[in-house]
Design an enzyme around this catalytic site. Structure first.
Site, PDB file in Angstrom:
ATOM      1  CG  PHE A 142      79.947 113.620  84.094  1.00 49.86           C
ATOM      2  CD1 PHE A 142      80.324 112.332  82.791  1.00 49.86           C
ATOM      3  CD2 PHE A 142      80.650 114.559  83.546  1.00 49.86           C
ATOM      4  CE1 PHE A 142      81.007 112.348  82.101  1.00 49.86           C
ATOM      5  CE2 PHE A 142      81.422 114.569  82.768  1.00 49.86           C
ATOM      6  CZ  PHE A 142      82.025 113.556  81.815  1.00 49.86           C
ATOM      7  CG  ASP A 219      74.635 117.437  82.925  1.00 53.27           C
ATOM      8  OD1 ASP A 219      74.374 117.526  81.897  1.00 53.27           O
ATOM      9  OD2 ASP A 219      75.666 117.240  83.535  1.00 53.27           O
ATOM     10  CE  LYS A 245      77.654 114.338  76.659  1.00 55.55           C
ATOM     11  NZ  LYS A 245      79.003 113.258  76.262  1.00 55.55           N
TER      12      LYS A 245
END
Length: 416
Positions: A142, A219, A245
């Site tokens: 990411f 992560d 999320k």
């Protein structure tokens, strides 16, 4: 349950009929009513980017404003709020992370916490061994994770070791073993990859990195709340993740960080702040860190934005992460069947093996960008990821099988 175990309907009509059967048999079906409906929403397939608000959030926020904020004002800090980050952290740890109390805290954003943990790892490792001068990360990790590693490497004269993984996969113990060694300070990997949804073999990768004397930072932004994690049992060093999320904390909700208890004595927060001090209200000269995970706090915690997170955690605690995972697998199996049947020209760039898959799918198709734009105008919400991926987020508590069928059928039309 694996994809091989799932029955394969012969045609699209049978797939549509099967959605009703799956919803009727779903033990978590009632949870879809616990979320605020969208006015123009036909199918929401982006819970892996932003979870829907829990239906109790408006009342909880109103109550907080009236009884805690307005009612207690500054007294609220001493009575309730100063302990809230650690309390919510412990709840996340127990419900989602397999973490004993005192190791998880809610604070800052994901980016800030990744910076803090990486910088703390550099300080810890170089105190022991100055020859360690490398940081490890996937080349297609990411962007934030890559940007922070590159900046820290530049600031501290370190080298970034890049790992290349296939488009439909992610980090593996074998890939990690090729790059970690006596010069490695730390490796930063995603538990579930943001594009492919590859769920790493986290205990094996952790052991591989640690065998080289390095630290591993996970992560878990796309993992927490969607797959069962066992940080304590797996020997994880550090981890971080967002809460907007699958934890449905809302836009800008604070992130969480996990630091294994064995590292608390050497944890060095690179952004020391008054609320991470041992005696924050003494206002004395010099900084003495708070004991344990509390030393990772810097500034005033975002109490108001923790309200929605707490409401979602209440649902997860009752439903259990094990049941959530079972539905995630079932939703994904069904979604893959739909894609295979309705969009044969698309490439499923997500592991078909359930054990290696998180709770979203990525399919690649040349028309993806235009198709997603059209679908959003119709109230059907997946998301697009460069260069040609459509991500289909499957948030188990808020998503029905019928919603998945509606969304993927519309996607098939849009792509054609």
């Amino acid at each position: 349950m694996s994809d091989a175990d799932a029955p394969k309907p012969a045609n699209p009509a049978e797939l549509r009929a099967r959605a009703a059967v799956l919803d009727a048999a779903d033990p978590l079906a009632a949870y879809t009513a616990h979320f605020v409906p969208g006015d123009d929403l036909v199918a929401y397939l982006d819970g892996n980017s932003l979870g829907r608000p829990v239906a109790s959030v408006p009342t909880a926020l109103d109550d907080f404003v009236r009884t805690q904020w307005a009612g207690r004002l500054i007294r609220g800090w001493d009575e309730l709020w100063l302990t809230r980050p650690a309390e919510l952290g412990d709840r996340i740890g127990a419900a989602c992370l397999g973490a004993a109390s005192g190791q998880t805290i809610v604070a800052d954003s994901t980016s800030v916490l990744i910076f803090k943990l990486l910088r703390a790892a550099i300080a810890t490792q170089q105190t022991v061994d100055l020859d360690r001068d490398e940081l490890v990360i996937l080349r297609d990790e990411f962007p934030t994770d890559r940007f922070i590693i590159e900046r820290l490497a530049d600031d501290h004269g370190l080298t970034v070791r890049w790992v290349d993984a296939p488009l439909d996969a992610g980090i593996t113990p074998e890939l990690a073993a090729q790059v970690v060694g006596p010069r490695t300070i730390a490796a930063l990997f995603s538990g579930v990859a943001y594009r492919s949804a590859w769920w790493a073999d986290m205990p094996a990768v952790t052991a591989t990195v640690q065998a080289a004397g390095a630290l591993v930072i996970w992560d878990c932004s796309h993992a927490v709340g969607s797959v069962p994690l066992e940080f304590d049992a797996w020997g994880v060093d550090y981890a971080v993740g967002c809460s907007y999320k699958y934890l449905n904390g809302g836009p800008g909700a604070p992130a969480w960080a996990y630091v294994a208890a064995r590292h608390h004595d050497t944890l060095r927060n690179p952004i020391p702040g008054w609320l991470g001090a041992a005696a924050p209200f003494s206002m004395t000269e010099g900084y003495t860190p708070a004991p344990g995970i509390g030393s990772l706090v810097s500034g005033t915690p975002p109490i108001l934005t923790m309200v929605a997170l707490g409401e979602m955690l209440s649902l997860i605690e009752v439903a259990t992460i094990a049941a959530i995972r079972e539905k995630s697998i079932a939703l994904a199996c069904y979604a893959i069947e739909l894609v295979d049947t309705l969009i044969p020209a698309a490439t499923v760039s997500t592991p078909r093996e359930a054990a290696r898959r998180g709770s979203h799918l990525t399919i690649d198709h040349p028309n993806s960008a235009v198709a997603v734009e059209r679908l959003w105008a119709q109230g059907i919400i997946p998301d697009f990821r460069h260069p040609s991926g459509v991500r289909i987020g499957l948030s188990p508590l808020s998503t029905s099988f019928a919603e998945v069928e509606r969304g993927i059928r519309a996607l098939a039309d849009a792509l054609s």
